[in-house]
Design an enzyme around this catalytic site. Sequence first.
Site, mmCIF file in Angstrom:
data_model
loop_
_atom_site.group_PDB
_atom_site.id
_atom_site.type_symbol
_atom_site.label_atom_id
_atom_site.label_comp_id
_atom_site.label_asym_id
_atom_site.label_seq_id
_atom_site.Cartn_x
_atom_site.Cartn_y
_atom_site.Cartn_z
ATOM 1 N N ASN A 1 45.525 -37.532 -8.648
ATOM 2 C CA ASN A 1 46.669 -37.759 -7.775
ATOM 3 C C ASN A 1 46.585 -39.142 -7.134
ATOM 4 O OD1 ASN A 1 48.557 -35.645 -7.851
ATOM 5 N ND2 ASN A 1 47.176 -34.290 -6.723
ATOM 6 N N ALA B 1 46.696 -25.711 -11.000
ATOM 7 C CA ALA B 1 45.513 -25.026 -11.548
ATOM 8 C C ALA B 1 44.483 -24.813 -10.441
ATOM 9 C CB ALA B 1 44.895 -25.856 -12.672
ATOM 10 N N LYS C 1 55.469 -38.143 -6.748
ATOM 11 C CA LYS C 1 54.416 -37.110 -6.617
ATOM 12 C C LYS C 1 53.701 -37.261 -5.275
ATOM 13 C CE LYS C 1 51.673 -33.775 -8.062
ATOM 14 N NZ LYS C 1 50.459 -33.851 -8.847
ATOM 15 N N SER D 1 45.614 -28.335 -2.615
ATOM 16 C CA SER D 1 44.189 -28.582 -2.860
ATOM 17 C C SER D 1 43.473 -29.143 -1.623
ATOM 18 C CB SER D 1 43.974 -29.433 -4.102
ATOM 19 O OG SER D 1 44.233 -30.777 -3.834
HETATM 20 N N1 LIG Z 1 44.249 -28.661 -9.147
HETATM 21 C C1 LIG Z 1 45.529 -28.973 -9.229
HETATM 22 O O1 LIG Z 1 46.411 -28.081 -9.261
HETATM 23 C C2 LIG Z 1 45.955 -30.420 -9.349
HETATM 24 C C3 LIG Z 1 47.267 -30.698 -9.763
HETATM 25 C C4 LIG Z 1 47.639 -32.023 -9.942
HETATM 26 C C5 LIG Z 1 46.752 -33.039 -9.677
HETATM 27 N N2 LIG Z 1 45.488 -32.744 -9.251
HETATM 28 C C6 LIG Z 1 44.580 -33.878 -9.027
HETATM 29 O O2 LIG Z 1 43.659 -33.912 -10.111
HETATM 30 C C7 LIG Z 1 42.391 -34.434 -9.678
HETATM 31 C C8 LIG Z 1 41.314 -33.415 -9.970
HETATM 32 O O3 LIG Z 1 41.580 -32.270 -9.154
HETATM 33 P P1 LIG Z 1 40.899 -30.839 -9.386
HETATM 34 O O4 LIG Z 1 41.720 -29.881 -8.617
HETATM 35 O O5 LIG Z 1 40.665 -30.597 -10.839
HETATM 36 O O6 LIG Z 1 39.494 -31.052 -8.653
HETATM 37 P P2 LIG Z 1 38.208 -30.095 -8.702
HETATM 38 O O7 LIG Z 1 38.586 -28.707 -9.095
HETATM 39 O O8 LIG Z 1 37.500 -30.303 -7.405
HETATM 40 O O9 LIG Z 1 37.334 -30.682 -9.898
HETATM 41 C C9 LIG Z 1 36.665 -31.896 -9.857
HETATM 42 C C10 LIG Z 1 35.491 -31.795 -10.804
HETATM 43 O O10 LIG Z 1 34.841 -33.050 -10.879
HETATM 44 C C11 LIG Z 1 33.442 -32.790 -10.948
HETATM 45 N N3 LIG Z 1 32.707 -34.012 -10.633
HETATM 46 C C12 LIG Z 1 32.612 -34.694 -9.477
HETATM 47 N N4 LIG Z 1 31.845 -35.790 -9.628
HETATM 48 C C13 LIG Z 1 31.434 -35.784 -10.921
HETATM 49 C C14 LIG Z 1 30.614 -36.650 -11.684
HETATM 50 N N5 LIG Z 1 30.067 -37.748 -11.170
HETATM 51 N N6 LIG Z 1 30.399 -36.324 -12.980
HETATM 52 C C15 LIG Z 1 30.931 -35.231 -13.542
HETATM 53 N N7 LIG Z 1 31.725 -34.374 -12.869
HETATM 54 C C16 LIG Z 1 31.961 -34.652 -11.569
HETATM 55 C C17 LIG Z 1 33.258 -31.668 -9.950
HETATM 56 O O11 LIG Z 1 31.969 -31.096 -10.130
HETATM 57 P P3 LIG Z 1 31.463 -29.762 -9.386
HETATM 58 O O12 LIG Z 1 31.808 -28.675 -10.369
HETATM 59 O O13 LIG Z 1 30.012 -29.974 -9.193
HETATM 60 O O14 LIG Z 1 32.247 -29.649 -8.104
HETATM 61 C C18 LIG Z 1 34.423 -30.775 -10.368
HETATM 62 O O15 LIG Z 1 34.068 -29.975 -11.477
HETATM 63 C C19 LIG Z 1 42.573 -34.719 -8.173
HETATM 64 O O16 LIG Z 1 42.954 -36.061 -7.970
HETATM 65 C C20 LIG Z 1 43.718 -33.790 -7.773
HETATM 66 O O17 LIG Z 1 44.414 -34.231 -6.618
HETATM 67 C C21 LIG Z 1 45.058 -31.459 -9.093
#
Ligand SMILES: NC(=O)c1ccc[n+]([C@@H]2O[C@H](COP(=O)([O-])OP(=O)(O)OC[C@H]3O[C@@H](n4cnc5c(N)ncnc54)[C@H](OP(=O)(O)O)[C@@H]3O)[C@@H](O)[C@H]2O)c1
Length: 291
Positions: A98, A124, A175, A244
């Site tokens: 994002n 998600a 967004k 989130s």
């Molecule tokens: N979720 C949604 O519905 C949604 C929708 C649109 C956009 N977004 C955006 O998409 C992005 C990701 O969001 P998310 O919801 O998927 O976040 P999330 O569920 O917190 O996932 C982030 C992942 O990154 C991993 N991570 C962090 N540092 C790392 C590293 N150095 N090496 C490897 N893995 C690492 C974390 O590991 P751990 O497993 O150890 O925590 C976690 O698995 C964000 O910018 C968010 O705002 C999310």
Amino acid sequence: MASILLVGPGAIGATLAAWLCQDDRHRVVVAARTPFESLEASTPSGVIRAKPQLITDPAQARPVDWILACTKTYDSDSAASWFPKATGPSTRLAVIQNGVEHVQRFERHFDRARIVPVMIDLPADRLAPGRTIQRGPAQLVVPEGKNGAEFLALFAHANFDARQTDDFTSAVWKKLCLNCAGAPCAVLLEPIGISHHDGVAELMRTLVRECIAVARAEGATLADGVADDIVAGARRAPKDAGNSMLADRRAGRPMEIDARNGVIVRLGGKHGIAAPMNALMVAMLEAAQEV
Ligand SMILES: NC(=O)c1ccc[n+]([C@@H]2O[C@H](COP(=O)([O-])OP(=O)(O)OC[C@H]3O[C@@H](n4cnc5c(N)ncnc54)[C@H](OP(=O)(O)O)[C@@H]3O)[C@@H](O)[C@H]2O)c1
């Protein structure tokens, strides 16, 4: 056929990795901080499973065609620790996060010309490491051009709403309008039903109007009605739906405060546009994060 290193298998990353693995022409490696056995994504098209190669140490990475960075924005620098071993002369980096600063977050780590910023709308949640639920359809938007088109082709089998645009600036700021309006939920520790309170609804509209003013100064084209549309959408959503930042605060994780609200204050300052309500959200969330 493409070789892909997906960094950050959380809600977005694990869901996308599961989808990528459904095309057996792709060679998918997942770079994880927290390991898991396999992927299982519950999607609107059914449950999809996969068992990609998993690596947990940047030294294990090998050069690939594509790196997909799917961490939270505040983990961007640590995500970049995977790049040196994974990058060859033609590797491209897709930033799937994002905010409006996809390229800026990574340009000190990667050749700017080969970075593809991706606007993703894919609701998600992560149920457990490697286990996700995709709650609605996925939309991917990238800037027009060869790199963007080749990134979208990776998901050709997935039936996502995937498109290129000649106005990526407006796409990401639109967004951001939605995301910045989510801050009161995280401040109040309340799901989106709180938008039925008229004072909260007006605060959300003000946050969005500040975002629109800065967006226009940054070159985006956004209609005034976006603020009302976002509040109306919030009021139509299930009252217990979260966002989130709320989920991160409840889980005691860091929040994307700077990427979702701070950026409006920062870039507003550059243009002489005040964004006091976004600044207030930043102050309150930063204070809450430090407690
Ligand atoms: N979720 C949604 O519905 C949604 C929708 C649109 C956009 N977004 C955006 O998409 C992005 C990701 O969001 P998310 O919801 O998927 O976040 P999330 O569920 O917190 O996932 C982030 C992942 O990154 C991993 N991570 C962090 N540092 C790392 C590293 N150095 N090496 C490897 N893995 C690492 C974390 O590991 P751990 O497993 O150890 O925590 C976690 O698995 C964000 O910018 C968010 O705002 C999310």
